[in-house]
Write a protein that holds these residues in place. Structure first.
Motif, PDB file in Angstrom:
ATOM      1  N   SER A  25       0.818  -1.208   0.000  1.00 39.54           N
ATOM      2  CA  SER A  25       0.000   0.000   0.000  1.00 39.54           C
ATOM      3  C   SER A  25       0.856   1.263   0.000  1.00 39.54           C
ATOM      4  N   ALA A  28       2.523   1.649  -3.364  1.00 38.45           N
ATOM      5  CA  ALA A  28       1.568   2.061  -4.393  1.00 38.45           C
ATOM      6  C   ALA A  28       1.229   3.542  -4.266  1.00 38.45           C
ATOM      7  N   MET A  37      -5.944   4.272  -3.161  1.00 39.38           N
ATOM      8  CA  MET A  37      -6.315   2.859  -3.183  1.00 39.38           C
ATOM      9  C   MET A  37      -7.842   2.787  -3.178  1.00 39.38           C
ATOM     10  N   HIS A  55      -4.706  -0.692   5.076  1.00 38.99           N
ATOM     11  CA  HIS A  55      -4.296  -1.118   3.734  1.00 38.99           C
ATOM     12  C   HIS A  55      -5.501  -1.538   2.900  1.00 38.99           C
ATOM     13  N   VAL A  58      -5.837  -3.734  -0.915  1.00 30.72           N
ATOM     14  CA  VAL A  58      -4.745  -4.690  -1.080  1.00 30.72           C
ATOM     15  C   VAL A  58      -5.231  -6.055  -0.613  1.00 30.72           C
ATOM     16  N   LEU A  72      -3.844  -5.453  -6.155  1.00 31.56           N
ATOM     17  CA  LEU A  72      -4.054  -4.060  -5.766  1.00 31.56           C
ATOM     18  C   LEU A  72      -5.247  -3.494  -6.512  1.00 31.56           C
TER      19      LEU A  72
END
Length: 130
Positions: A25, A28, A37, A55, A58, A72
């Motif tokens: 996470s 990313a 996300m 997170h 994920v 992801l």
């Protein structure tokens, strides 16, 4: 919670799924072009029951040999090429996981769920009504 176990001469090391998810996470979100996300259905259920995690977006799993599979769910900022960001994410996350935990990475799958236009103002947003 599944844990990867590494046995050494002096003992065992157990790394929780949450650690792998946090590494993925953070990596990313630190990648240019990733806006945020995205949440998955499971994230929504966890939020409903007040079990929110740091997170979101994920998903971690392991194959029979102990190699990790990361999925992801992301939203990308408008103006970036999706294939370029996905490839960069795959490389960066694999490198980060190997460097920090020495785990074998089987796959890093990227699911782009949205493109975010808010950096360009309301006149650039797309609508289904038009």
């Amino acid at each position: 919670m599944t844990k990867k176990v590494t046995e050494l001469e002096s003992g065992k090391i157990k790394i929780s799924e949450d650690v792998y998810a946090t590494i993925a996470s953070i990596t990313a979100l630190d990648t240019k072009g990733v806006h945020h996300m995205s949440t998955t259905f499971n994230d929504g259920v966890n939020t409903f029951f007040r079990r929110k995690t740091d997170h979101e977006g994920v998903k971690i799993s392991f194959n029979d040999d102990g190699a990790i599979v990361v999925v992801l769910y992301i939203s990308i900022a408008y103006g970036y090429r999706i294939p370029d960001i996905a490839l960069r994410l795959q490389e960066r996350i694999k490198t980060a996981l190997v460097n920090y935990t020495e785990i074998e990475v089987e796959a890093v799958d990227i699911v782009v769920q949205d493109i975010i236009f808010d950096d360009f103002g309301p006149e650039c947003s797309l609508s289904m009504e038009e």
